[in-house]
Write an enzyme that holds these catalytic residues in place. Structure first.
Site, short mmCIF file in Angstrom:
data_model
loop_
_atom_site.label_atom_id
_atom_site.label_comp_id
_atom_site.label_asym_id
_atom_site.label_seq_id
_atom_site.Cartn_x
_atom_site.Cartn_y
_atom_site.Cartn_z
N ASN A 7 20.50 -11.60 45.82
CA ASN A 7 21.26 -12.81 46.10
C ASN A 7 20.87 -13.28 47.50
O ASN A 7 21.34 -12.74 48.50
CB ASN A 7 22.77 -12.49 46.02
CG ASN A 7 23.63 -13.68 46.39
OD1 ASN A 7 23.14 -14.80 46.53
ND2 ASN A 7 24.92 -13.44 46.56
N TRP A 8 19.99 -14.27 47.53
CA TRP A 8 19.47 -14.72 48.83
C TRP A 8 20.44 -15.65 49.55
O TRP A 8 20.17 -16.09 50.67
CB TRP A 8 18.10 -15.41 48.63
CG TRP A 8 17.04 -14.48 48.12
CD1 TRP A 8 17.10 -13.11 48.12
CD2 TRP A 8 15.78 -14.82 47.53
NE1 TRP A 8 15.95 -12.58 47.57
CE2 TRP A 8 15.12 -13.60 47.20
CE3 TRP A 8 15.13 -16.02 47.25
CZ2 TRP A 8 13.86 -13.57 46.61
CZ3 TRP A 8 13.87 -15.99 46.66
CH2 TRP A 8 13.24 -14.78 46.35
N LYS A 9 21.53 -15.99 48.92
CA LYS A 9 22.58 -16.84 49.52
C LYS A 9 21.96 -18.09 50.15
O LYS A 9 20.98 -18.62 49.62
CB LYS A 9 23.40 -16.02 50.53
CG LYS A 9 23.94 -14.73 49.90
CD LYS A 9 25.01 -14.07 50.73
CE LYS A 9 25.45 -12.77 50.06
NZ LYS A 9 26.54 -12.11 50.73
N HIS A 94 31.61 -15.25 42.96
CA HIS A 94 31.31 -14.50 44.18
C HIS A 94 32.47 -14.67 45.17
O HIS A 94 33.04 -15.77 45.28
CB HIS A 94 30.00 -14.98 44.80
CG HIS A 94 29.51 -14.05 45.86
ND1 HIS A 94 30.05 -14.03 47.12
CD2 HIS A 94 28.56 -13.07 45.84
CE1 HIS A 94 29.45 -13.09 47.83
NE2 HIS A 94 28.54 -12.49 47.08
N GLU A 96 32.56 -15.02 48.27
CA GLU A 96 32.39 -16.08 49.28
C GLU A 96 32.85 -17.43 48.73
O GLU A 96 33.41 -18.25 49.44
CB GLU A 96 30.92 -16.12 49.75
CG GLU A 96 30.63 -14.97 50.70
CD GLU A 96 29.19 -14.48 50.70
OE1 GLU A 96 28.31 -15.17 50.16
OE2 GLU A 96 28.95 -13.38 51.23
N GLU A 166 32.23 -5.84 43.65
CA GLU A 166 31.90 -6.09 45.06
C GLU A 166 33.17 -6.11 45.90
O GLU A 166 33.79 -7.17 46.06
CB GLU A 166 31.20 -7.44 45.19
CG GLU A 166 29.92 -7.57 44.41
CD GLU A 166 28.99 -8.58 45.07
OE1 GLU A 166 27.90 -8.18 45.48
OE2 GLU A 166 29.37 -9.75 45.19
N GLY A 172 28.40 -7.66 53.40
CA GLY A 172 27.83 -8.13 54.66
C GLY A 172 28.36 -7.42 55.89
O GLY A 172 28.16 -7.89 57.01
N SER A 212 26.84 -4.33 50.97
CA SER A 212 26.07 -3.56 51.95
C SER A 212 25.15 -2.52 51.31
O SER A 212 24.99 -1.42 51.84
CB SER A 212 27.00 -2.91 52.98
OG SER A 212 27.65 -3.91 53.72
N GLY A 233 22.65 -8.51 48.84
CA GLY A 233 22.66 -9.75 49.62
C GLY A 233 21.72 -9.63 50.82
O GLY A 233 20.51 -9.82 50.70
N GLY A 234 22.28 -9.28 51.97
CA GLY A 234 21.53 -9.23 53.23
C GLY A 234 20.18 -8.51 53.14
O GLY A 234 19.17 -9.03 53.63
P1 PGA Z 1 25.54 -7.82 51.09
O1 PGA Z 1 26.03 -8.94 50.06
O2 PGA Z 1 24.51 -6.97 50.35
O3 PGA Z 1 24.95 -8.57 52.23
O4 PGA Z 1 26.73 -7.02 51.47
C1 PGA Z 1 26.26 -8.64 48.72
C2 PGA Z 1 26.76 -9.86 48.01
O5 PGA Z 1 27.42 -10.69 48.64
O6 PGA Z 1 26.53 -10.03 46.83
#
Ligand code: PGA
Length: 257
Positions: A7-9, A94, A96, A166, A172, A212, A233-234
């Site tokens: 997930n490159w956001k 998600h 976010e 999650e 993050g 994470s 993500g990150g």
């Molecule tokens: P993260 O994000 O790996 O940066 O914690 C995961 C996600 O939001 O799907």
């Protein structure tokens, strides 16, 4: 089979997305047993990344989608538009989007329904906040999110739904949930799904972990049978890190074959 989702956001533009997709695919070269890989670039990069992933092992995912088919919805992207770009997966719910853009379970449910109508694979994110975990409410919270998001949904095939557990406090932050807690929640989520989807009972519905995930912890998560994959993500926009995560998945698959 393990599934790895990147997930490159909103972290990379078109050029960086193309480079990341190329670099990511290189890691799979020469490997016999490879995980299912889904890359989810920002909308604007989908069509260029598609040129890289076409005829490769990787699938293309979107990070969100409208529940409407078309019309006056400024800024929204419809499922048909995603189909046109060769998108096969879509991340929905998600945290976010739930927290920052105030998406409700009802909105997520409408999106899940629409995505399934269009035969897109839904990556449904659920997870509790720190406060909810501290209060011991994590199971109830996640069950509620699942049942609301999946209200009225009939699954044609078990592989049309991937649930990503999650925990919000792990996203993050560099602080992944502990393996025993993840195992407990995955087992719990699978029992809720088995009960909910009797029509596909007996077929394992996949539950992935996100929050994470990095090169350090990927192997210890992926080697667990109840962890069907990871949503990253990150670490997915850092090529070296992500390549190590993919390699960890390959090693787990080889060890388990
Ligand atoms: P993260 O994000 O790996 O940066 O914690 C995961 C996600 O939001 O799907």
């Amino acid at each position: 089979m393990k599934t790895i989702i990147a997930n490159w956001k909103m972290n990379v533009g078109v050029r960086e997305s193309v480079a990341l997709a190329r670099g990511t695919l290189l890691t799979l070269r020469g490997r016999k047993l490879v995980p299912e890989l889904v890359v989810c670039p920002p909308f604007v990069a989908l069509s260029e990344v598609r040129k890289v992933t076409a005829r490769s092992h990787a699938a293309l995912g979107a990070q969100n989608m409208s529940w409407e088919a078309q019309g006056a919805f400024t800024g929204e992207i419809s499922p048909r538009m995603l189909e046109e770009l060769g998108v096969s997966h879509v991340i929905l719910g998600h945290s976010e989007r739930r927290l920052l853009l105030l998406e409700t379970d009802e909105m997520i449910n409408k999106k899940v329904q629409k995505a399934m109508d269009h035969d897109l694979v839904v990556i449904l994110c659920v997870g509790e906040s720190k406060q909810q975990r501290d209060a011991g409410d994590h199971r109830e919270v996640v069950k509620h999110q699942l049942l609301q998001a999946l209200e009225g949904i009939r699954l044609k095939h078990a592989d049309k739904l991937l649930v990503a557990y999650e925990p919000v406090w792990a996203i993050g932050t560099g602080q992944s949930a502990e393996v025993p807690d993840i195992l407990e929640m995955h087992t719990f989520i699978k029992s809720v799904l088995t009960e909910r989807f009797r029509e596909v009972a007996g077929t394992a519905l996949k539950v992935l972990y996100g929050g994470s995930v990095d090169a350090e912890n990927a192997y210890s998560l992926l080697r667990e049978t109840v962890v069907d994959g990871v949503l990253v993500g990150g670490a997915s926009v850092k090529l070296n890190q992500f390549n190590e995560i993919i390699q960890a998945a390959c090693e787990v698959l080889e060890a388990q074959s």
